[in-house]
Design a protein around this motif. Structure first.
Motif, PDB file in Angstrom:
ATOM      1  N   ARG A   1       0.817  -1.216   0.000  1.00 57.64           N
ATOM      2  CA  ARG A   1       0.000   0.000   0.000  1.00 57.64           C
ATOM      3  C   ARG A   1       0.850   1.265   0.000  1.00 57.64           C
ATOM      4  O   ARG A   1       0.493   2.252  -0.634  1.00 57.64           O
ATOM      5  CB  ARG A   1      -0.931   0.021   1.222  1.00 57.64           C
ATOM      6  CG  ARG A   1      -2.056  -0.991   1.197  1.00 57.64           C
ATOM      7  CD  ARG A   1      -3.102  -0.634   2.262  1.00 57.64           C
ATOM      8  NE  ARG A   1      -2.514  -0.403   3.581  1.00 57.64           N
ATOM      9  CZ  ARG A   1      -2.331  -1.344   4.495  1.00 57.64           C
ATOM     10  NH1 ARG A   1      -2.694  -2.586   4.231  1.00 57.64           N
ATOM     11  NH2 ARG A   1      -1.795  -1.051   5.674  1.00 57.64           N
ATOM     12  N   THR A   2       1.953   1.252   0.730  1.00 59.28           N
ATOM     13  CA  THR A   2       2.685   2.495   0.979  1.00 59.28           C
ATOM     14  C   THR A   2       3.916   2.696   0.096  1.00 59.28           C
ATOM     15  O   THR A   2       4.240   3.834  -0.240  1.00 59.28           O
ATOM     16  CB  THR A   2       3.110   2.555   2.456  1.00 59.28           C
ATOM     17  OG1 THR A   2       3.966   1.431   2.751  1.00 59.28           O
ATOM     18  CG2 THR A   2       1.895   2.514   3.367  1.00 59.28           C
ATOM     19  N   TRP A   3       4.616   1.648  -0.265  1.00 59.79           N
ATOM     20  CA  TRP A   3       5.860   1.837  -1.021  1.00 59.79           C
ATOM     21  C   TRP A   3       5.645   2.509  -2.380  1.00 59.79           C
ATOM     22  O   TRP A   3       6.461   3.343  -2.777  1.00 59.79           O
ATOM     23  CB  TRP A   3       6.574   0.501  -1.193  1.00 59.79           C
ATOM     24  CG  TRP A   3       7.194  -0.020   0.077  1.00 59.79           C
ATOM     25  CD1 TRP A   3       6.992   0.445   1.345  1.00 59.79           C
ATOM     26  CD2 TRP A   3       8.117  -1.096   0.186  1.00 59.79           C
ATOM     27  NE1 TRP A   3       7.715  -0.306   2.242  1.00 59.79           N
ATOM     28  CE2 TRP A   3       8.424  -1.257   1.567  1.00 59.79           C
ATOM     29  CE3 TRP A   3       8.715  -1.963  -0.724  1.00 59.79           C
ATOM     30  CZ2 TRP A   3       9.296  -2.226   2.021  1.00 59.79           C
ATOM     31  CZ3 TRP A   3       9.588  -2.948  -0.280  1.00 59.79           C
ATOM     32  CH2 TRP A   3       9.876  -3.070   1.089  1.00 59.79           C
ATOM     33  N   PRO A   4       4.596   2.157  -3.126  1.00 59.58           N
ATOM     34  CA  PRO A   4       4.436   2.812  -4.433  1.00 59.58           C
ATOM     35  C   PRO A   4       4.268   4.324  -4.338  1.00 59.58           C
ATOM     36  O   PRO A   4       4.597   5.040  -5.286  1.00 59.58           O
ATOM     37  CB  PRO A   4       3.181   2.140  -5.007  1.00 59.58           C
ATOM     38  CG  PRO A   4       3.123   0.805  -4.333  1.00 59.58           C
ATOM     39  CD  PRO A   4       3.610   1.069  -2.933  1.00 59.58           C
ATOM     40  N   THR A   5       3.753   4.827  -3.221  1.00 59.97           N
ATOM     41  CA  THR A   5       3.551   6.274  -3.082  1.00 59.97           C
ATOM     42  C   THR A   5       4.633   6.935  -2.243  1.00 59.97           C
ATOM     43  O   THR A   5       5.087   8.034  -2.547  1.00 59.97           O
ATOM     44  CB  THR A   5       2.180   6.556  -2.441  1.00 59.97           C
ATOM     45  OG1 THR A   5       2.080   5.839  -1.204  1.00 59.97           O
ATOM     46  CG2 THR A   5       1.057   6.121  -3.376  1.00 59.97           C
ATOM     47  N   ASP A   6       5.087   6.258  -1.161  1.00 61.52           N
ATOM     48  CA  ASP A   6       6.085   6.852  -0.269  1.00 61.52           C
ATOM     49  C   ASP A   6       7.519   6.567  -0.709  1.00 61.52           C
ATOM     50  O   ASP A   6       8.457   7.185  -0.198  1.00 61.52           O
ATOM     51  CB  ASP A   6       5.905   6.327   1.162  1.00 61.52           C
ATOM     52  CG  ASP A   6       4.554   6.724   1.748  1.00 61.52           C
ATOM     53  OD1 ASP A   6       3.886   7.579   1.136  1.00 61.52           O
ATOM     54  OD2 ASP A   6       4.174   6.165   2.791  1.00 61.52           O
ATOM     55  N   GLY A   7       7.685   5.619  -1.613  1.00 61.01           N
ATOM     56  CA  GLY A   7       9.022   5.242  -2.038  1.00 61.01           C
ATOM     57  C   GLY A   7       9.511   3.988  -1.331  1.00 61.01           C
ATOM     58  O   GLY A   7       9.093   3.672  -0.215  1.00 61.01           O
ATOM     59  N   VAL A   8      10.423   3.277  -1.986  1.00 57.81           N
ATOM     60  CA  VAL A   8      10.975   2.054  -1.416  1.00 57.81           C
ATOM     61  C   VAL A   8      12.044   2.411  -0.390  1.00 57.81           C
ATOM     62  O   VAL A   8      12.963   3.188  -0.692  1.00 57.81           O
ATOM     63  CB  VAL A   8      11.594   1.175  -2.522  1.00 57.81           C
ATOM     64  CG1 VAL A   8      12.208  -0.082  -1.925  1.00 57.81           C
ATOM     65  CG2 VAL A   8      10.536   0.803  -3.564  1.00 57.81           C
ATOM     66  N   PRO A   9      11.939   1.907   0.837  1.00 56.29           N
ATOM     67  CA  PRO A   9      12.955   2.224   1.850  1.00 56.29           C
ATOM     68  C   PRO A   9      14.321   1.679   1.461  1.00 56.29           C
ATOM     69  O   PRO A   9      14.426   0.700   0.723  1.00 56.29           O
ATOM     70  CB  PRO A   9      12.418   1.550   3.123  1.00 56.29           C
ATOM     71  CG  PRO A   9      11.443   0.536   2.645  1.00 56.29           C
ATOM     72  CD  PRO A   9      10.878   1.028   1.358  1.00 56.29           C
ATOM     73  N   SER A  10      15.365   2.313   1.973  1.00 56.05           N
ATOM     74  CA  SER A  10      16.726   1.882   1.630  1.00 56.05           C
ATOM     75  C   SER A  10      17.015   0.476   2.138  1.00 56.05           C
ATOM     76  O   SER A  10      17.797  -0.260   1.534  1.00 56.05           O
ATOM     77  CB  SER A  10      17.751   2.863   2.207  1.00 56.05           C
ATOM     78  OG  SER A  10      17.615   2.946   3.619  1.00 56.05           O
ATOM     79  N   ASN A  11      16.413   0.103   3.253  1.00 50.88           N
ATOM     80  CA  ASN A  11      16.580  -1.246   3.801  1.00 50.88           C
ATOM     81  C   ASN A  11      15.199  -1.889   3.902  1.00 50.88           C
ATOM     82  O   ASN A  11      14.538  -1.823   4.949  1.00 50.88           O
ATOM     83  CB  ASN A  11      17.265  -1.191   5.168  1.00 50.88           C
ATOM     84  CG  ASN A  11      17.699  -2.562   5.648  1.00 50.88           C
ATOM     85  OD1 ASN A  11      17.122  -3.592   5.258  1.00 50.88           O
ATOM     86  ND2 ASN A  11      18.705  -2.599   6.497  1.00 50.88           N
ATOM     87  N   GLY A  12      14.747  -2.458   2.803  1.00 52.73           N
ATOM     88  CA  GLY A  12      13.404  -3.042   2.775  1.00 52.73           C
ATOM     89  C   GLY A  12      13.234  -4.192   3.742  1.00 52.73           C
ATOM     90  O   GLY A  12      12.161  -4.379   4.323  1.00 52.73           O
ATOM     91  N   VAL A  13      14.293  -4.975   3.944  1.00 46.85           N
ATOM     92  CA  VAL A  13      14.212  -6.113   4.861  1.00 46.85           C
ATOM     93  C   VAL A  13      13.930  -5.638   6.280  1.00 46.85           C
ATOM     94  O   VAL A  13      13.043  -6.157   6.972  1.00 46.85           O
ATOM     95  CB  VAL A  13      15.514  -6.938   4.808  1.00 46.85           C
ATOM     96  CG1 VAL A  13      15.540  -7.994   5.916  1.00 46.85           C
ATOM     97  CG2 VAL A  13      15.661  -7.616   3.448  1.00 46.85           C
ATOM     98  N   ALA A  14      14.683  -4.634   6.732  1.00 48.32           N
ATOM     99  CA  ALA A  14      14.482  -4.114   8.090  1.00 48.32           C
ATOM    100  C   ALA A  14      13.100  -3.478   8.229  1.00 48.32           C
ATOM    101  O   ALA A  14      12.451  -3.597   9.280  1.00 48.32           O
ATOM    102  CB  ALA A  14      15.571  -3.100   8.422  1.00 48.32           C
ATOM    103  N   TRP A  15      12.639  -2.788   7.172  1.00 45.62           N
ATOM    104  CA  TRP A  15      11.299  -2.163   7.205  1.00 45.62           C
ATOM    105  C   TRP A  15      10.238  -3.245   7.408  1.00 45.62           C
ATOM    106  O   TRP A  15       9.341  -3.107   8.257  1.00 45.62           O
ATOM    107  CB  TRP A  15      11.066  -1.425   5.895  1.00 45.62           C
ATOM    108  CG  TRP A  15       9.850  -0.540   5.856  1.00 45.62           C
ATOM    109  CD1 TRP A  15       9.815   0.824   6.000  1.00 45.62           C
ATOM    110  CD2 TRP A  15       8.480  -0.947   5.651  1.00 45.62           C
ATOM    111  NE1 TRP A  15       8.521   1.288   5.906  1.00 45.62           N
ATOM    112  CE2 TRP A  15       7.672   0.224   5.691  1.00 45.62           C
ATOM    113  CE3 TRP A  15       7.854  -2.167   5.447  1.00 45.62           C
ATOM    114  CZ2 TRP A  15       6.292   0.200   5.523  1.00 45.62           C
ATOM    115  CZ3 TRP A  15       6.466  -2.207   5.292  1.00 45.62           C
ATOM    116  CH2 TRP A  15       5.698  -1.038   5.324  1.00 45.62           C
ATOM    117  N   LEU A  16      10.330  -4.303   6.644  1.00 41.36           N
ATOM    118  CA  LEU A  16       9.331  -5.378   6.751  1.00 41.36           C
ATOM    119  C   LEU A  16       9.403  -6.059   8.111  1.00 41.36           C
ATOM    120  O   LEU A  16       8.371  -6.377   8.717  1.00 41.36           O
ATOM    121  CB  LEU A  16       9.548  -6.394   5.633  1.00 41.36           C
ATOM    122  CG  LEU A  16       9.198  -5.930   4.219  1.00 41.36           C
ATOM    123  CD1 LEU A  16       9.799  -6.873   3.180  1.00 41.36           C
ATOM    124  CD2 LEU A  16       7.672  -5.862   4.043  1.00 41.36           C
TER     125      LEU A  16
END
Length: 414
Positions: free
Chosen positions: A50-65
């Motif tokens: 829901r959020t990544w397409p609008t807010d941008g992909v975080p630099s550390n996607g693994v840690a975000w998840l």
């Protein structure tokens, strides 16, 4: 995936494919509950979609998840009023993220590979070997339920129900390593699971891919982890793990040659210069000391694969030795798949009619039996029979690449 950014959706799909198992294992290790971990991780991926397409992909996607999943699990624990009892099992968010990165960087370290711990949890004695293998394939390596069902020759609804029952049986189980004979048994199940996972990647039952290289490679890594932890955890027969690693290496070495322009290339037509010679050499080195070892199913299958690997051309393949291996294998594991492969060897040694006679003893669901029958009928000169067999195989085949291959082979008859 929701949203409008293709790059974000692609990155999230990549993380789901490559990191689901590690993240799930970390959550189970911390919270000791498979149900909470799986639900929390699914919620985290949904939130990212829901959020990544609008807010941008975080630099550390693994840690975000991992952080998002942890928060959702904590919310569930609070709602269940068990947070106070669970606090000793939790670590601060920073520590958990750091642990995640260490596992990502050094996933093969003996006794600390979290996915290995999850594999051993799935190999719990409460579960049948089939249920343990199916649950591991689904949870740890992300194999689709439909493909798991085909590996076990079950319908998809039946397998989905079995996976649900298996999850419930593990509810509340500890994530600690078992000890003694129980550990031996779980490691043996884990070895079988690794080979089933490799099969799902090397020869996918559905989809459009000839081979799922990431899944097959992950299964090879899991076999290496099992083999490396053997001295510390000990007990799965050393020779059998060496044979299993040799088997998957020999088969995996052909992955690039199995595809040409997106199409399936069968073994006799493969460009052998594209085989990975380093993996073949490692496998042959593993097999050399096993020449006088007691035969096991993995060892005999590895020796068959080795015959293909050492042949300089398809015509130089020692089919008589391969047939002898399959005859020996039948005494240890008389399965429809072994009989199907043996019939192919019989055809190479004694001709297509002899192979067809051997196929008469085989009862195997799916498209591969009629596909082999079609090829042997074709070689025997029975084009009408071959067409009917191809039609039967096409009606049952759910892998796009194999379906196209069968369609082309049938069209050549006309």
């Amino acid at each position: 995936m929701t949203g409008t950014d293709p790059a974000a959706s692609a990155r999230l799909a990549e993380l789901m494919r490559d990191e689901w198992g590690r993240l799930l294992a970390l959550l189970v290790a911390r919270f000791r509950r498979l149900d909470l971990a799986e639900d929390g991780l699914a919620d985290a991926f949904e939130a990212a979609a829901r959020t990544w397409p609008t807010d941008g992909v975080p630099s550390n996607g693994v840690a975000w998840l991992l952080t998002a999943a942890r928060r959702r699990v904590l919310d569930r624990l609070r709602s269940e009023r068990v947070l106070a009892r669970s606090m000793p099992l939790l670590e601060v968010e920073a520590g958990l993220a750091a642990r995640a990165q260490r596992v990502m960087a050094d996933a093969g370290e003996p006794l600390t590979d979290e996915r290995l711990r999850l594999v051993l949890l799935c190999a719990h004695p409460r579960l049948s070997p089939e249920a343990a293998a199916a649950l591991t394939l689904r949870l740890v390596l992300g194999v689709p339920t439909a493909d798991v069902a085909r590996l076990f020759l079950r319908s998809t609804p039946t397998m989905a129900a079995r996976l649900t029952r298996a999850r419930k049986k593990l509810a509340g189980e500890t994530f600690a390593l078992p000890r003694g004979p129980e550990l031996d048994e779980r490691l043996a199940v884990a070895a079988d699971v690794a080979y089933l996972a490799f099969t799902a990647g090397y020869a996918p039952a559905s989809g459009d891919h000839v081979v799922r290289g990431e899944l097959a490679g992950e299964a090879v890594r899991l076999v290496r982890v099992l083999r490396e932890t053997r001295p510390a955890l000990g007990v799965v027969a050393a020779d059998d793990l060496d044979a299993l690693l040799a088997l998957v290496l020999l088969q995996h070495s052909r992955r690039d040659a199995r595809v040409r322009d997106g199409a399936l290339v069968l073994l006799p037509d493969q460009d052998r210069s594209r085989w990975h010679q380093d993996e073949i050499a490692e496998a042959l080195e593993l097999l050399a000391p096993l020449a006088a070892a007691p035969p096991t199913p993995y060892l005999l299958q590895a020796l068959v694969a080795a015959e293909h690997a050492i042949a300089r051309s398809p015509g130089a393949t020692a089919w008589d030795r391969i047939l002898a291996r399959y005859d020996e294998l039948l005494t240890l594991a008389d399965t429809p798949v072994v009989r199907l492969n043996r019939a192919v060897a019989v055809a190479e040694v004694s001709g297509p009619r002899a192979g067809l006679d051997a196929l008469a003893e085989v009862a195997l669901p799916g498209h591969r039996l009629p596909a082999v029958r079609a090829e042997l009928l074709r070689r025997a000169g029975d084009d009408d029979g071959a067409r009917r067999a191809y039609d039967a195989a096409l009606a049952l085949c759910t892998n796009g690449a194999e379906h196209e291959h069968l369609r082309r082979r049938r069209a050549q008859l006309a």
